[in-house]
Design an enzyme around this catalytic site. Structure first.
Site, PDB file in Angstrom:
ATOM      1  N   GLY A 314      34.063  19.913  32.744  1.00 26.08           N
ATOM      2  CA  GLY A 314      35.595  19.322  31.902  1.00 26.08           C
ATOM      3  C   GLY A 314      36.425  20.034  33.195  1.00 26.08           C
ATOM      4  O   GLY A 314      36.127  20.519  33.979  1.00 26.08           O
ATOM      5  N   GLU A 315      37.280  19.812  31.910  1.00 25.07           N
ATOM      6  CA  GLU A 315      38.910  21.131  32.682  1.00 25.07           C
ATOM      7  C   GLU A 315      39.343  19.689  33.680  1.00 25.07           C
ATOM      8  O   GLU A 315      40.210  20.232  34.392  1.00 25.07           O
ATOM      9  CB  GLU A 315      38.363  22.021  33.253  1.00 25.07           C
ATOM     10  N   GLY A 316      38.805  18.748  34.699  1.00 27.51           N
ATOM     11  CA  GLY A 316      38.974  18.201  35.506  1.00 27.51           C
ATOM     12  C   GLY A 316      38.805  17.796  36.663  1.00 27.51           C
ATOM     13  O   GLY A 316      39.154  17.815  37.670  1.00 27.51           O
TER      14      GLY A 316
END
Length: 348
Positions: A314-316
């Site tokens: 996640g987190e980009g």
């Protein structure tokens, strides 16, 4: 819900873009996907000289009431602990933003912890987490509108810095659950095929997650026998997810290049596209992860991700990892010589 003026990209210069790419000193079509990316970015910006100036990354944090049902192996305090960790530069998102020159904005949209005193976190908290959608709507319509506006305002801040490319990431324990439900509802895919391990559930955990989410969906259908376009959004979504949708739509409205990463952000992108189909023309889907069903989710909008690295952080982070490829596409169209200037015979 706020309305957006999202127009399809102007194709009037498509021929000129193709001519420029075909006249670069290379065999026709030899740079494959880079040529497709360059064309898309030129159309987004309506120019033959595209730019990825001042890239920005939004890291949106929020907690989910459904986490209380044991649908995630990670406890909810990990959300606020990681948010603080990001301010100290210690997360994966920090490393990749430093590597690729992205301005990172860490935003509390709905974390169940007081982060207002933490330097480096933008306070846009709507509430301390959503409600438990097993029993009731995750948020009110008013909270939904506020979350959309948070995304809009964040993009406007980026545009004020002449940002031309935006990536978005999330931090929120339990957010694979609403993502799986949106995938089920919007893709007409059996719910069981939309549910994966998230942050690391075992088989028993996945079965429990399915039982909880199937109950929640059944309850939702009882409450909304004729749902509106936005009722699945505010009933199941997280504040960080709705803010991401608002950011995606505002970025498309502002003709930014929007980088989409991961299972959760793909779910948000699909939701944004359902509301405004033209928004997809501004999106680059950067990564297909190992979360169960991610490829099937991408298939809903016929998206071709750039990378398949098995990431599920996640987190980009997948979007940030893909940025050098996108940068190469822009450098190709801007910096490669053409046959005439290079005095090379054009042989096709």
């Amino acid at each position: 819900m706020k309305t957006f003026d999202i127009q399809p990209t102007d194709k009037s210069i498509a021929g000129k873009i193709q001519q420029k790419i075909d006249n670069l000193n290379k065999p026709k079509g030899s740079l494959g996907r880079l040529e497709e990316l360059a064309t898309q970015i030129c159309l987004i910006q309506h120019t033959l000289k595209p730019s990825l100036a001042h890239p920005c990354h939004l890291l949106l944090g929020g907690d989910h009431g459904i986490e209380r049902e044991g649908v995630s192996v990670s406890p909810r305090e990990v959300t606020w602990q990681q948010m603080i960790n990001f301010t100290r530069g210690g997360g994966g998102v920090n490393m990749f933003c430093r590597q690729h020159g992205f301005h990172l904005r860490i935003v509390d949209v709905g974390v169940d912890y007081d982060l207002s005193h933490v330097e480096g976190i933008i306070d846009r908290k709507i509430a301390r987490g959503t409600k438990n959608f097993l029993y009731e709507s995750a948020m009110s319509k008013e909270e939904f509108d506020k979350a959309i506006q948070v995304g809009v305002d964040l993009v406007d801040d980026c545009v004020a810095e002449d940002c031309r490319v935006l990536s978005i990431g999330e931090m929120g324990i339990g957010n694979t659950s609403p993502s799986s439900i949106w995938m089920h509802l919007f893709g007409q895919i059996p719910l069981q095929e939309c549910i994966g391990a998230g942050a690391g559930l075992n088989n028993d955990g996945i079965r429990h997650k399915y039982d909880i989410l199937s109950q929640a969906v059944s309850h939702y259908h009882q409450l909304f026998p004729q749902p509106s376009a936005v009722s699945p959004l505010f009933y199941f979504g997280g504040f960080e997810m709705i803010a991401a949708i608002g950011a995606m739509l505002r970025a498309a409205e502002q003709h930014l290049v929007v980088l989409i990463d991961g299972f959760i952000m793909t779910a948000c992108a699909i939701t944004a596209i359902r509301l405004y189909p033209a928004a997809q023309e501004y999106m680059i889907f950067t990564h297909c992860g190992d979360e169960s069903g991610h490829k099937r989710m991408l298939d809903i909008v016929d998206a071709k991700p750039l990378l398949h690295l098995g990431l599920r952080l996640g987190e980009g982070t997948g979007a940030l990892c893909a940025f050098p490829i996108i940068d190469s596409a822009v450098r190709m169209v801007n910096e490669m010589n053409n046959f005439d200037n290079a005095k090379i015979t054009k042989y096709f």
